[in-house]
Motif scaffolding. Structure first.
Motif, PDB file in Angstrom:
ATOM      1  N   THR A 141      78.410  30.367  11.529  1.00 59.87           N
ATOM      2  CA  THR A 141      77.375  29.605  12.234  1.00 59.87           C
ATOM      3  C   THR A 141      76.106  30.447  12.374  1.00 59.87           C
ATOM      4  OG1 THR A 141      79.149  28.565  13.505  1.00 59.87           O
ATOM      5  CG2 THR A 141      76.903  28.252  14.314  1.00 59.87           C
ATOM      6  N   ARG A 159      72.353  29.626  10.863  1.00 58.97           N
ATOM      7  CA  ARG A 159      71.184  29.483  11.739  1.00 58.97           C
ATOM      8  C   ARG A 159      70.082  30.449  11.319  1.00 58.97           C
ATOM      9  NH1 ARG A 159      71.701  28.975  17.834  1.00 58.97           N
ATOM     10  NH2 ARG A 159      69.522  28.534  17.330  1.00 58.97           N
ATOM     11  N   GLU A 160      70.488  31.681  10.921  1.00 58.43           N
ATOM     12  CA  GLU A 160      69.501  32.639  10.422  1.00 58.43           C
ATOM     13  C   GLU A 160      68.692  32.058   9.276  1.00 58.43           C
ATOM     14  OE1 GLU A 160      71.173  36.334   9.068  1.00 58.43           O
ATOM     15  OE2 GLU A 160      72.191  36.609  11.005  1.00 58.43           O
ATOM     16  N   ALA A 170      69.598  23.847  11.616  1.00 55.48           N
ATOM     17  CA  ALA A 170      69.538  23.538  13.051  1.00 55.48           C
ATOM     18  C   ALA A 170      70.905  23.693  13.688  1.00 55.48           C
ATOM     19  CB  ALA A 170      69.026  22.102  13.246  1.00 55.48           C
ATOM     20  N   ALA A 171      70.947  24.229  14.925  1.00 58.51           N
ATOM     21  CA  ALA A 171      72.227  24.514  15.580  1.00 58.51           C
ATOM     22  C   ALA A 171      73.018  23.245  15.817  1.00 58.51           C
ATOM     23  CB  ALA A 171      71.968  25.242  16.901  1.00 58.51           C
ATOM     24  N   ASP A 172      72.329  22.135  16.156  1.00 61.80           N
ATOM     25  CA  ASP A 172      73.088  20.927  16.489  1.00 61.80           C
ATOM     26  C   ASP A 172      73.640  20.222  15.247  1.00 61.80           C
ATOM     27  OD1 ASP A 172      70.771  20.078  15.446  1.00 61.80           O
ATOM     28  OD2 ASP A 172      70.186  18.771  17.117  1.00 61.80           O
TER      29      ASP A 172
END
Lengths: 247, 481
Positions: free
Chosen positions: A165, A169-170, A174-176
């Motif tokens: 994860t 994200r890096e 998007a996190a969601d």
């Protein structure tokens, strides 16, 4: 590995009616694609003999597919090979064209959710890099999926999912859009195939050859066969001299 | 078809045949793993060194060990071993130039391709069409050999067929069976072929180790028979060499699949020279062991399946069983490899417009070259009806030897004035002595054959030349890659 130089190999048995579904063309429109049209011959038949009869027909089909990629704003170049040995041809062309990922082109009605099976030995950096460049700025959901053999294995699975994860994200995902899932099962391939049924496509790492893969086929092929959806295999990093083009 | 602009309207100046077809060119840049044609289409190379040697050994071993020992010993006495050695030397003298040409032109068609490109289309057509029939004669010969083994197996199982000679019917049955199998079968038989060759080599090496010890008087009964080496005189050694040369035809079959061999620069010479050396050593040793067990006259009386009796004398029923199984496997594998080579020889000449293009059509259902396989199987069945082992073998050798001799001449012609495209990875050692000797020895060996075989061979060549002049005299192939 920057995001822009991922090439995807799309092998299709062009004279057996195989094609690339429109949804898959759309999914891959962010990356340069090498369309490998191939035709497998019984050993009684010299490849050159089949070429005399089928070259024009096969090339025409490939040209149609290139047009489909063009109209989806993708880019595709083509290779056409007559061969006795499908695996050898796919490996060789992937090496020569520097393709880091290979697609098993099964149909899919839409591509909104990708399943990313990650094992303890997976090259998470490569898979995350590839997935991030496929997704780009599109609205696609990702499920990181870890199959733990026993309950005791669950924490290390959660660690792998967390690491993946972070890597995604890096790279700007998007996190969601990212979900994690750790499942306990003694039959990982079957578990992945079952999970794949709830998704539109699978992206997974390449497995080392094993006794099981000799008997039942590569895990990615098994997943493709069982889930009936498209599967993209991210190949392991090749030795520099092995991927050098032949003279 | 790509590259055939003359397909519709034919002007008399176009290098086309009577059907208006021109040679299909690949103009490839040859790489180690695939041939890339001018249009960019790739032809994968999938046969490795083991596969190449298996084709060579698998084609050759059926005749020399399982069919010829009795016949050869009857004609030349213990010196039949010398006949096989002469055959091996001639085969090597040709295999070296053939290797050079194959690495310079690693394409389907083998000897035909080298000669048509080096010496022009008349020589090419005669060799290409003669090669087709040479392989047909060879296949018929192997199948009749199979018939003898199948008959021997039935006889041992106590199956009585009321005194009928069932050799020819069995050979016919299997000829039809193999042809149909090759048209309809799409299983991967190459792996099977490698396995068959491995089993055969195991049987033969086991037999030779035991027989060799016995022949030297170290173990076992019977006592070795002592007999003067040249018991029949020197001349029969040469005529026998001409007869048994059929046992060495297989190395050229490696060149007929040259377009499908990986790393051709390395693997083609190794496979061709290697397979000749392997079978040559085994043949000479087999004759030595067989003759010392029984003496040449008794061996001759056993005929085509003499080796079964030899093995039985060393190892009892187990030995007989092993050689019977080996004989069945070996003759079938030789016949099958030759049928496949025939189909490739027909493809090579048809691609060059020397035969109608329809001869290389591929069956849409099975993906196999059914027309070419039929053009192989049909004549084979007719020839089996002749049933004459020695004539079949000699005509096959005759037509191959003409190709071998011309192949050496083509090498000399190319080397004297090397064209720009000529860049072989392997160069024949001992040039020009080796190709000159190779050509002389090939043509000389023809001189020692029976008159009937020589006449049949000449008629086939004359018909091939006539066909070329009638059908394709405008086709130009020299230096056309």
């Amino acid at each position: 590995m920057s995001g822009s130089d991922w090439n995807v190999l799309v092998p299709i048995e062009v004279l057996e009616g195989e094609s690339v579904p429109e949804t898959v063309i759309e999914l891959l429109s962010t990356l340069p694609v090498v369309l490998l049209g191939y035709h497998v011959l019984p050993e009684q038949t010299p490849p050159g003999q089949a070429r005399m009869q089928f070259e024009d027909q096969a090339q025409a089909k490939l040209d149609d597919l290139v047009a489909a990629f063009d109209s989806a704003d993708g880019t595709a170049e083509t290779r056409l090979v007559f061969t006795h040995d499908e695996d050898q041809t796919v490996e060789r062309v992937a090496d020569e064209t520097g393709c880091e990922a290979i697609l098993h082109p099964n149909p899919s009605s839409r591509i909104e959710r990708l399943l990313l099976p990650v094992g303890a030995d997976a090259d998470l950096d490569r898979i995350a890099g590839f997935v991030a460049s496929v997704v780009g700025d599109r609205d696609i959901e990702l499920t990181l999926y870890y199959v733990a053999e026993t309950d005791a294995d669950v924490p290390s699975g959660e660690a792998v999912v967390e690491e993946a994860t972070g890597l995604l994200r890096e790279r700007g995902v998007a996190a969601d859009a990212i979900t994690g899932d750790v499942t306990v099962s003694g039959a990982p391939v079957r578990a992945i195939a079952t999970a794949a049924a709830d998704h539109d496509a699978v992206v997974m790492g390449e497995s080392e050859p094993s006794l099981g893969s000799v008997l039942f086929g590569d895990p990615s092929e098994q997943v493709a066969d069982r889930s009936l959806g498209p599967v993209i295999v991210v190949r392991n990093e090749r030795d520099a001299d092995a991927s050098a083009p032949a003279e | 078809m790509g590259g055939t602009p003359a397909e519709g309207g034919v002007s008399p100046e176009e290098p086309a045949n009577r059907d208006g077809e021109t040679p299909v060119l690949e103009q490839p840049t040859t790489a180690d793993e695939a041939t890339v044609t001018e249009e960019g289409t790739e032809l994968e190379r999938t046969i490795g060194l083991t596969g190449g040697i298996a084709i060579g050994v698998g084609t050759m071993i059926g005749a020399g060990i399982f069919v010829f020992p009795g016949i050869a010993a009857g004609q030349a006495g213990p010196a039949a071993a010398g006949s096989f050695a002469i055959g091996a030397v001639v085969a090597l003298l040709v295999a070296l130039p053939a290797s050079e040409l194959a690495t310079a032109m690693p394409r389907s068609g083998g000897g035909y391709y080298f000669i048509s490109r080096g010496m022009g289309s008349l020589f090419g057509a005669v060799v290409g069409l003669s090669l087709w029939f040479g392989l047909v004669f060879a296949s018929a010969f192997y199948l009749v050999g199979f018939g003898f083994y199948a008959e021997a197996v039935l006889a041992r199982l106590g199956v009585s067929l009321g005194g009928f000679d069932i050799v020819v019917p069995l050979a016919l049955l299997f000829g039809v069976f193999l042809t149909v199998l090759n048209v309809t079968g799409t299983e991967n038989a190459a792996k099977l072929q490698n396995g068959v060759v491995a089993v055969l080599l195991a049987i033969i090496v086991g037999f030779l180790s035991f027989g060799g010890l016995s022949a030297l008087g170290l173990i076992g009964d019977p006592e070795p028979v002592s007999e003067p080496f040249l018991s029949k005189g020197a001349f029969p050694v040469l005529t026998t060499a001409a007869l048994v040369f059929t046992s060495y035809l297989g190395f050229a079959q490696v060149a007929t699949v040259a377009g499908e061999i990986k790393q051709p620069g390395r693997n083609l010479p190794l496979a061709m020279v290697g397979s000749v050396l392997i079978v040559g050593v085994l043949y000479v040793a087999t004759i030595f062991v067989a003759v010392s067990a029984f003496g040449s006259d008794r061996l001759a009386a056993f005929g085509e399946t003499a080796m079964v009796s030899v093995a039985e004398s060393f190892l009892g029923p187990v030995g007989a069983f092993a050689i019977l199984v080996g004989g069945l496997l070996a003759t079938v594998s030789s016949a099958n490899a030759s049928i496949l080579s025939t189909s490739r020889a027909i493809y090579a000449v048809s691609k060059d417009a020397l035969l109608p293009r329809v001869a290389s059509r591929i069956n849409l259902r099975y993906g196999t070259p059914h027309v070419a396989l039929g053009l192989a199987g049909g004549p084979i069945i007719v020839l089996i009806l002749l049933g004459e082992v020695e004539v079949l073998a000699e005509v096959a050798s005759f037509l191959h030897l003409v190709m071998y001799g011309l192949l050496c001449v083509a090498l000399i012609a190319l080397r004297r004035d090397e064209p720009e495209w000529y860049d072989p990875e392997f160069r024949t050692p001992g040039y020009p002595v080796v190709p000159v000797l190779g050509a002389l020895a090939s043509f000389a060996l023809i001189g020692f054959m029976q008159l009937a075989s020589q006449l049949i061979g000449l008629v086939v060549m004359a018909l091939s030349a006539g066909w070329y002049l009638y059908y394709a005299r405008d086709v130009k192939l020299k230096g056309v890659l």
